[in-house]
Structures are given as structure tokens and as C-alpha cells.
Design a protein around this motif. Structure first.
Motif, PDB file in Angstrom:
ATOM      1  N   PHE A  93      12.389 144.281 111.318  1.00 33.77           N
ATOM      2  CA  PHE A  93      11.441 143.600 112.213  1.00 33.77           C
ATOM      3  C   PHE A  93      11.372 142.116 111.865  1.00 33.77           C
ATOM      4  CE2 PHE A  93       8.468 147.157 113.903  1.00 33.77           C
ATOM      5  CZ  PHE A  93       9.547 148.014 114.053  1.00 33.77           C
ATOM      6  N   GLN A  94      11.309 141.805 110.573  1.00 35.00           N
ATOM      7  CA  GLN A  94      11.245 140.421 110.140  1.00 35.00           C
ATOM      8  C   GLN A  94      12.528 139.679 110.531  1.00 35.00           C
ATOM      9  OE1 GLN A  94       8.660 138.851 108.875  1.00 35.00           O
ATOM     10  NE2 GLN A  94       9.782 136.909 108.752  1.00 35.00           N
ATOM     11  N   GLN A  95      13.651 140.355 110.426  1.00 36.75           N
ATOM     12  CA  GLN A  95      14.932 139.728 110.741  1.00 36.75           C
ATOM     13  C   GLN A  95      15.053 139.387 112.225  1.00 36.75           C
ATOM     14  OE1 GLN A  95      18.305 142.088 109.550  1.00 36.75           O
ATOM     15  NE2 GLN A  95      19.802 140.540 110.152  1.00 36.75           N
ATOM     16  N   VAL A  96      14.582 140.277 113.094  1.00 35.03           N
ATOM     17  CA  VAL A  96      14.788 140.043 114.526  1.00 35.03           C
ATOM     18  C   VAL A  96      13.699 139.187 115.156  1.00 35.03           C
ATOM     19  CG1 VAL A  96      16.067 142.206 114.757  1.00 35.03           C
ATOM     20  CG2 VAL A  96      13.629 142.170 115.300  1.00 35.03           C
ATOM     21  N   ARG A  97      12.504 139.075 114.529  1.00 39.52           N
ATOM     22  CA  ARG A  97      11.426 138.307 115.153  1.00 39.52           C
ATOM     23  C   ARG A  97      10.819 137.223 114.262  1.00 39.52           C
ATOM     24  NH1 ARG A  97      11.661 137.520 120.028  1.00 39.52           N
ATOM     25  NH2 ARG A  97       9.503 137.727 120.700  1.00 39.52           N
ATOM     26  N   ASN A  98      11.221 137.178 113.000  1.00 37.45           N
ATOM     27  CA  ASN A  98      10.782 136.101 112.102  1.00 37.45           C
ATOM     28  C   ASN A  98       9.258 135.958 112.090  1.00 37.45           C
ATOM     29  OD1 ASN A  98      11.190 134.032 110.229  1.00 37.45           O
ATOM     30  ND2 ASN A  98      11.258 132.456 111.826  1.00 37.45           N
ATOM     31  N   PHE A  99       8.564 137.055 111.832  1.00 38.03           N
ATOM     32  CA  PHE A  99       7.096 137.024 111.783  1.00 38.03           C
ATOM     33  C   PHE A  99       6.615 136.112 110.647  1.00 38.03           C
ATOM     34  CE2 PHE A  99       7.815 141.210 113.835  1.00 38.03           C
ATOM     35  CZ  PHE A  99       7.028 141.031 114.963  1.00 38.03           C
ATOM     36  N   GLU A 100       5.514 135.403 110.916  1.00 36.82           N
ATOM     37  CA  GLU A 100       4.969 134.476 109.923  1.00 36.82           C
ATOM     38  C   GLU A 100       3.953 135.138 108.993  1.00 36.82           C
ATOM     39  OE1 GLU A 100       3.411 131.154 112.030  1.00 36.82           O
ATOM     40  OE2 GLU A 100       5.378 130.471 112.732  1.00 36.82           O
ATOM     41  N   GLY A 101       3.488 136.314 109.342  1.00 31.65           N
ATOM     42  CA  GLY A 101       2.510 137.007 108.504  1.00 31.65           C
ATOM     43  C   GLY A 101       2.550 138.494 108.777  1.00 31.65           C
ATOM     44  N   ASN A 102       1.422 139.154 108.522  1.00 28.65           N
ATOM     45  CA  ASN A 102       1.347 140.589 108.743  1.00 28.65           C
ATOM     46  C   ASN A 102       1.370 140.928 110.230  1.00 28.65           C
ATOM     47  OD1 ASN A 102       1.280 141.026 106.021  1.00 28.65           O
ATOM     48  ND2 ASN A 102      -0.887 141.579 105.924  1.00 28.65           N
ATOM     49  N   ILE A 103       1.661 142.190 110.517  1.00 29.83           N
ATOM     50  CA  ILE A 103       1.722 142.659 111.899  1.00 29.83           C
ATOM     51  C   ILE A 103       0.891 143.918 112.075  1.00 29.83           C
ATOM     52  CG2 ILE A 103       4.045 141.708 112.233  1.00 29.83           C
ATOM     53  CD1 ILE A 103       5.104 144.636 112.068  1.00 29.83           C
ATOM     54  N   ASP A 104       0.553 144.204 113.333  1.00 25.67           N
ATOM     55  CA  ASP A 104       0.086 145.524 113.739  1.00 25.67           C
ATOM     56  C   ASP A 104       1.294 146.253 114.305  1.00 25.67           C
ATOM     57  OD1 ASP A 104      -2.533 144.874 113.037  1.00 25.67           O
ATOM     58  OD2 ASP A 104      -3.025 144.164 115.060  1.00 25.67           O
ATOM     59  N   ARG A 105       1.444 147.519 113.955  1.00 25.65           N
ATOM     60  CA  ARG A 105       2.659 148.256 114.310  1.00 25.65           C
ATOM     61  C   ARG A 105       2.307 149.592 114.950  1.00 25.65           C
ATOM     62  NH1 ARG A 105       7.484 149.987 110.017  1.00 25.65           N
ATOM     63  NH2 ARG A 105       8.876 150.939 111.573  1.00 25.65           N
ATOM     64  N   TRP A 106       3.008 149.923 116.023  1.00 25.81           N
ATOM     65  CA  TRP A 106       2.803 151.178 116.734  1.00 25.81           C
ATOM     66  C   TRP A 106       4.070 152.025 116.673  1.00 25.81           C
ATOM     67  CZ3 TRP A 106       0.601 146.665 118.017  1.00 25.81           C
ATOM     68  CH2 TRP A 106      -0.748 146.655 118.403  1.00 25.81           C
ATOM     69  N   GLN A 107       3.901 153.317 116.421  1.00 21.64           N
ATOM     70  CA  GLN A 107       4.955 154.315 116.563  1.00 21.64           C
ATOM     71  C   GLN A 107       4.417 155.394 117.504  1.00 21.64           C
ATOM     72  OE1 GLN A 107       5.536 155.519 112.463  1.00 21.64           O
ATOM     73  NE2 GLN A 107       7.198 154.049 112.167  1.00 21.64           N
ATOM     74  N   ILE A 108       4.863 155.361 118.753  1.00 20.37           N
ATOM     75  CA  ILE A 108       4.369 156.295 119.762  1.00 20.37           C
ATOM     76  C   ILE A 108       5.547 157.188 120.153  1.00 20.37           C
ATOM     77  CG2 ILE A 108       3.259 156.522 122.012  1.00 20.37           C
ATOM     78  CD1 ILE A 108       2.240 153.614 121.583  1.00 20.37           C
ATOM     79  N   ILE A 109       5.480 158.453 119.751  1.00 16.48           N
ATOM     80  CA  ILE A 109       6.625 159.361 119.843  1.00 16.48           C
ATOM     81  C   ILE A 109       6.356 160.428 120.895  1.00 16.48           C
ATOM     82  CG2 ILE A 109       8.157 160.869 118.531  1.00 16.48           C
ATOM     83  CD1 ILE A 109       7.002 159.563 115.982  1.00 16.48           C
TER      84      ILE A 109
END
Length: 347
Positions: free
Chosen positions: A200-216
Motif C-alpha cells: 500500500f505504501q509503495q503504490v500510494r506513498n501514504f504520509e501517515g497512518n491509514i484506515d483500512r477496509w477488507q470487505i469479503i
């Protein structure tokens, strides 16, 4: 343990052309090809004469000529020619399977052709939807298909198996919720204010923490889509975040092996071909980490002479629910088949 009345992926659309291609699905051999008009045909890959493989024969126009004795079948499996013989026995026919081509894949209905229902296809429209770009492939796996569905319905393992790509400790620390709707299972994990995993960091270069969803979402027989999202923590900023679908269709070859059809389809940086390659390479690497685990698991299951019952935990709720659905539908298919085989009693 195979559902027959269901759709299975037999191939990517671009794999099937004007040549005979063999596929095994749920223990049955099929031969696939395209007609001159471009329609995909699927027949049982056993000549009814001596069970030779039709896939080792040749196409003659839109018919299949068995390479052993030259007996020829049309697209519906009807015999149209027996060398040296004018009369064709009524039983000289190859089974034809209902086929659909949709969302880049060729789907085959393995059960009662009269029950084939397009509405039972899983909703995988993101594979070729406008505004999305997909990359994917097919991985042979020497493991039972239900081990793969277990793996996709319980993503806790990402923490331990995929630490270099999509996993981190935040996953295992966050519980799941799940629900069953008819023949579907829905599993959800929402991770708040956590570090992004490496990919995720590699493809979007986030500057800090994230909220993350896994909806299966599990749909029978073995189709799983994962709506994966990562946004800067505490925001709805999709422009600086990411969203992709991990779309997975598991086709059982037999009890011990499977074909794992997969795509990752995203809605950001659509024109960035280098990013597509990064995503494809890293997700393939991730899935091969799963394959290593699952193939070893299959070997240990097969050699376990004690047959002790497995012990489930809370994170197994989705996969256990999916297995119960499959078991119920397998029994329903078997019951229906048995009823058709019982002869009527003359009155």
C-alpha cells in the motif's frame, strides 16, 4: 465435495481459440474450443466410443473429430459421422456443457443444463468495468479448493505470511464481523489509524497512518471478491487513498488440486503501466506465498492417519459458514441426481 449446479471458470477468454484445449473441472475432463463464429464450446473430453480424449483429435470446421477412430461430433455433442458406418447409435453422443463468456473469463456450468442460470454468476463486473484497470492470471495449486477459500475468507494470515507486501500486525489485532445471506458469506474487517502495509505504501506513498477496509464476499461454489481500501486515517479522501478489488475464482481440478484464477482491479492511476506491473508482480508474489503454505497443508492433511477433528477459532467464522453452504448444496445436488436416476413404476 463438488457442487455441480454452479458456474466454474474454465479459462481466460484469450486462452480459447481455434484449437482443442483440455480442462479438468470438479473431476470431469472437458474439451473447449471456439467455433468459426467465435462462440466457445465445451464438451466432455471422452469419446463415447472408447473414451479416447477428444482434445487429442482435431477440429473440422466447427466439429470435433476424435483422433483415435475419426468419429466426429458437433457443437451440441451429437455424433455426425462414423467412418465406414451410416447408422449412428443414439447413445453415440458427447455431453455438452452450458458456457458463458463474461468479465474476461469463460464459465462452464457443470450440472443439470436445464438448471443453468446466468443470475448465479458471481458479480465480477469490476474485471472489465469502465474506470477500472485489471491485471491477473491463473495459478495451479496442488491443494483442495476449499483450502483456498478458507485462506481468502480469513485474512488473519496476512500478518504472518505476507509481511513484505499486504500484511502487518494491525490485521491480527482487529476482529472480524460476518454474516450469512442465503448462499453468500460476507466478512468485514475495518482497521483504524494503522500503518499502511508495504505494498500500500509503495503504490500510494501514504504520509501517515491509514484506515483500512477488507470487505469479503463469498459466492458459491468458490468465488471470493475482496473490496480492499486504504485512506488517510480519519478521512474519506479517495484521491489520496486507494481502492482495489481482489477477485478470485477457484476451480477444483480434482480433490487434490485446483486452478486459482485471480485479478486485481483498481480505480486509481489507470494509465500508469509501471504501477500495473508492480501490483501484478507483488500480488503474484503474495499468492505464491499462499501456495507454499496451502500445498504443505494439503500434504499434511493427506498423511494425517489420526483424522483428528480440526479446532476452529473466531476468525474461522466466514470460512466455516462457506463450507456449510457448500456441504448443503453438494447434498442437494446429490439428492436431485438420485431422484432422476430412480425409474418410474408402471401403474
Amino acid at each position: 465435495m463438488f457442487i455441480k449446479n454452479g458456474w466454474y471458470v474454465a479459462a481466460w477468454g484469450n486462452e480459447i481459440g481455434r484449437e482443442l484445449t483440455q480442462r479438468w473441472i470438479a473431476g470431469d475432463p472437458l474439451v473447449l474450443y471456439r467455433t468459426e463464429a467465435g462462440k466457445v464450446v465445451a464438451l466432455e473430453d471422452r469419446c463415447p466410443h472408447r473414451r479416447a480424449s477428444l482434445a487429442k483429435g482435431r477440429l473440422v470446421g466447427d466439429t470435433v473429430q476424435c483422433g483415435y477412430h475419426g468419429i466426429t461430433f458437433d457443437c451440441l455433442g451429437s455424433c455426425v459421422h462414423i467412418p465406414g458406418q451410416e447408422k449412428i447409435p443414439g447413445s453415440m453422443a458427447a455431453r455438452a456443457y452450458p458456457v458463458l463468456e463474461k468479465w474476461q473469463w469463460v464459465w462452464v456450468w457443470m450440472g443439470d443444463p436445464d438448471a443453468a442460470d446466468e443470475s448465479l454468476l458471481p458479480d465480477f463486473h469490476y474485471n472489465d468495468a469502465p474506470g477500472w484497470v485489471a491485471t491477473g492470471g491463473c495459478i495451479p495449486v496442488k491443494a483442495n479448493y476449499q483450502l483456498l477459500t478458507d485462506n481468502l475468507l480469513d485474512l488473519t494470515h496476512e500478518t504472518y505470511v505476507h509481511g513484505k507486501t499486504i500484511g502487518n500486525s494491525a490485521i491480527v489485532e482487529t476482529p472480524i464481523s460476518y454474516r450469512v445471506e442465503g448462499n453468500e458469506v460476507h466478512v468485514e474487517r475495518i482497521i483504524r489509524n494503522a500503518p499502511p502495509p508495504p505494498l500500500f505504501q509503495q503504490v500510494r506513498n501514504f504520509e501517515g497512518n491509514i484506515d483500512r477496509w477488507q470487505i469479503i464476499r463469498f459466492q458459491m461454489p468458490a468465488h471470493i471478491s475482496i473490496d480492499a481500501r486504504g485512506l488517510p486515517a480519519g478521512t474519506n479522501d479517495i484521491e489520496r487513498g486507494m481502492r482495489w478489488f481482489s477477485i478470485n475464482s477457484i476451480t477444483p481440478v480434482n480433490e487434490r488440486s485446483s486452478l486459482y484464477y485471480w485479478t486485481i482491479t483498481r480505480c486509481f492511476s489507470l494509465e500508469d503501466e509501471s504501477l500495473t506491473k508492480v501490483v501484478s508482480d507483488q500480488i503474484y508474489k503474495t499468492f505464491m506465498e499462499d501456495v507454499e503454505v496451502l500445498e504443505a497443508q494439503q500434504a499434511l492433511i493427506e498423511t494425517d492417519q489420526r483424522r483428528k477433528a480440526e479446532v476452529s477459532i473466531r476468525a474461522d467464522s466466514g470460512s466455516v459458514s462457506a463450507r456449510r453452504i457448500v456441504q448443503r448444496l453438494v447434498e442437494k445436488d446429490a439428492s436431485t441426481t438420485s431422484e432422476r436416476m430412480i425409474p418410474e413404476v408402471a401403474q
